[in-house]
Motif scaffolding. Structure first.
Motif, short mmCIF file in Angstrom:
data_model
loop_
_atom_site.label_atom_id
_atom_site.label_comp_id
_atom_site.label_asym_id
_atom_site.label_seq_id
_atom_site.Cartn_x
_atom_site.Cartn_y
_atom_site.Cartn_z
N LEU A 105 -10.99 -87.76 -33.26
CA LEU A 105 -10.42 -88.26 -34.51
C LEU A 105 -9.35 -89.33 -34.31
CD1 LEU A 105 -10.15 -84.87 -36.45
CD2 LEU A 105 -11.97 -86.59 -36.55
N THR A 106 -9.14 -89.75 -33.09
CA THR A 106 -8.16 -90.81 -32.83
C THR A 106 -8.57 -92.12 -33.50
OG1 THR A 106 -7.53 -89.83 -30.71
CG2 THR A 106 -7.06 -92.18 -31.02
N GLY A 107 -7.65 -92.72 -34.23
CA GLY A 107 -7.91 -94.01 -34.86
C GLY A 107 -8.68 -93.93 -36.17
N ILE A 108 -8.92 -92.74 -36.68
CA ILE A 108 -9.68 -92.57 -37.92
C ILE A 108 -8.75 -92.64 -39.12
CG2 ILE A 108 -11.14 -90.99 -39.25
CD1 ILE A 108 -12.47 -92.30 -36.78
N ASP A 109 -9.16 -93.39 -40.13
CA ASP A 109 -8.38 -93.50 -41.36
C ASP A 109 -8.80 -92.47 -42.41
OD1 ASP A 109 -6.87 -95.89 -40.60
OD2 ASP A 109 -8.80 -96.92 -40.71
N ALA A 154 -8.97 -75.92 -37.44
CA ALA A 154 -8.84 -76.67 -36.19
C ALA A 154 -9.04 -78.16 -36.44
CB ALA A 154 -9.84 -76.17 -35.16
N VAL A 155 -10.01 -78.50 -37.29
CA VAL A 155 -10.26 -79.91 -37.61
C VAL A 155 -9.08 -80.49 -38.38
CG1 VAL A 155 -11.77 -81.55 -38.78
CG2 VAL A 155 -12.76 -79.57 -37.62
N ILE A 156 -8.59 -79.75 -39.36
CA ILE A 156 -7.46 -80.22 -40.17
C ILE A 156 -6.23 -80.46 -39.28
CG2 ILE A 156 -5.83 -79.57 -41.99
CD1 ILE A 156 -8.24 -78.01 -43.27
N ASP A 157 -5.95 -79.51 -38.40
CA ASP A 157 -4.79 -79.66 -37.51
C ASP A 157 -4.94 -80.87 -36.60
OD1 ASP A 157 -3.69 -77.38 -38.61
OD2 ASP A 157 -4.25 -76.06 -36.94
N ALA A 158 -6.16 -81.06 -36.08
CA ALA A 158 -6.39 -82.21 -35.19
C ALA A 158 -6.28 -83.52 -35.96
CB ALA A 158 -7.77 -82.08 -34.55
N ALA A 159 -6.78 -83.53 -37.19
CA ALA A 159 -6.70 -84.74 -38.01
C ALA A 159 -5.25 -85.09 -38.30
CB ALA A 159 -7.47 -84.53 -39.31
N LYS A 160 -4.45 -84.09 -38.62
CA LYS A 160 -3.03 -84.35 -38.88
C LYS A 160 -2.35 -84.91 -37.64
CE LYS A 160 1.21 -82.14 -40.52
NZ LYS A 160 1.82 -80.91 -41.10
N ALA A 161 -2.63 -84.29 -36.50
CA ALA A 161 -2.00 -84.75 -35.27
C ALA A 161 -2.43 -86.17 -34.90
CB ALA A 161 -2.33 -83.78 -34.13
N ALA A 162 -3.67 -86.52 -35.26
CA ALA A 162 -4.20 -87.85 -34.92
C ALA A 162 -3.78 -88.92 -35.92
CB ALA A 162 -5.73 -87.78 -34.84
N GLY A 163 -3.12 -88.51 -37.01
CA GLY A 163 -2.66 -89.47 -38.00
C GLY A 163 -3.73 -89.93 -38.97
N VAL A 164 -4.75 -89.10 -39.19
CA VAL A 164 -5.80 -89.43 -40.17
C VAL A 164 -5.15 -89.59 -41.54
CG1 VAL A 164 -7.85 -88.54 -41.37
CG2 VAL A 164 -7.64 -88.31 -38.88
N GLY A 165 -5.57 -90.62 -42.27
CA GLY A 165 -4.93 -90.94 -43.54
C GLY A 165 -5.37 -90.09 -44.72
N ARG A 166 -6.61 -89.61 -44.69
CA ARG A 166 -7.11 -88.77 -45.79
C ARG A 166 -8.27 -87.95 -45.29
NH1 ARG A 166 -10.75 -89.97 -50.56
NH2 ARG A 166 -10.82 -92.11 -49.74
#
Length: 284
Positions: free
Chosen positions: A66-70, A89-101
């Motif tokens: 999920l790195t670099g995903i908006d 697990a996906v939500i936590d990883a997305a938050k840590a990766a800086g996913v915008g939405r």
């Protein structure tokens, strides 16, 4: 450019979402398919879509995926009983990766319905809201393919046998839900929104009549009780737990848990949802 990711991208729904994104003019290089088995996504890679390994059951794989995903489409998992930790697990990883939405595929009225599959969706929605990541929730109704996929057996048997009573089913095609998801992914103004998505409702009596009309094969509707349906399913080889679970879905349908009068789906599509007759015609 906006970078999009779709989890479960080698499944039928995920593939349709990616196809719809590309049809909307999103560059293949701006789309990432997050998959458990990258070798199954070779066709997507050939289109220019980025393919990354990401396994719901292996959280250590999700951060890189999920790195670099908006904008992320979190397609709900298929393993009943495991979905809350997987989705979290996906939500936590997305938050840590800086996913915008994060856009999540949930179930109709997940917070109030008695549909047996709803509690995991309700818990995922709560985790998503608690994460602080901007979100959109797509509460998808039943797939029309749940019925058109049985078209051959309906015609061979000459009957739709079920325990749904007079319950209405606001089903829509997988492609319609996927197109709606793509529309939400690429457009602004959907943050914090929850959409109840379903097509024009029908009963199984209407299903049988439409099959008869479209195919020319007489198909009747045979109504039985939930207990009788469970017995039929056990006789067909299902174990008791699975047979009871499947029969409980018909019981939920009879209660109205698969019905909605929401107009959210056609509004997102910009057109009416695919009709039952057209879906049957395509399947036939």
């Amino acid at each position: 450019m906006t970078a999009y990711a779709v989890t479960g991208a080698t499944g039928p729904f995920g593939r349709l979402v990616i196809a719809s994104l590309l049809e909307r003019g999103v560059a293949p290089s701006d789309v990432t398919a997050v998959v458990r088995s990258p070798e199954k996504a070779a066709d997507l890679a050939e289109l220019g879509v980025q393919v990354r390994h990401g396994d719901y059951d292996r959280p250590e794989t999700l951060g890189t995926a999920l790195t670099g995903i908006d904008v992320l489409l979190l397609v709900s998992g298929s393993e009943v009983g495991k979905r809350v930790p997987q989705h979290t697990a996906v939500i936590d990883a997305a938050k840590a990766a800086g996913v915008g939405r994060i856009v999540y595929t949930s179930a109709l009225r997940a917070d109030t319905t008695e549909l047996p599959v709803a509690p995991e969706h309700k818990a995922t929605e709560a985790a998503l809201k608690a994460s602080g990541v901007p979100f959109t929730i797509l509460r998808n109704g039943w797939y029309t393919e749940n019925y058109t996929g049985q078209l051959g057996s309906y015609r061979e048997r000459g009957a739709v046998v079920d325990a749904t009573g007079d319950g209405r089913i606001a089903a829509a095609t997988r492609a319609d839900y996927a197109e709606a998801a793509a529309a939400v992914l690429v457009a602004d103004g959907h943050e914090g929104k929850t959409y109840e998505l379903g097509g024009t409702p029908f009963t199984t009596t209407e299903l049988a009549a439409t099959i008869t009309e479209v195919t020319g094969t007489p198909v009747a509707r045979q109504s039985i009780t939930v207990a009788e349906l469970a017995a039929v399913l056990r006789g067909a080889g299902l174990d008791e737990g699975t047979a009871g679970f499947v029969a409980s879905l018909d019981e939920a349908t009879a209660r109205g848990d698969l019905d909605t009068d929401s107009g959210d789906l056609p509004r997102l599509l910009g057109r009416p949802a695919t009709s039952l007759a057209d879906a049957i015609r395509a399947a036939a």
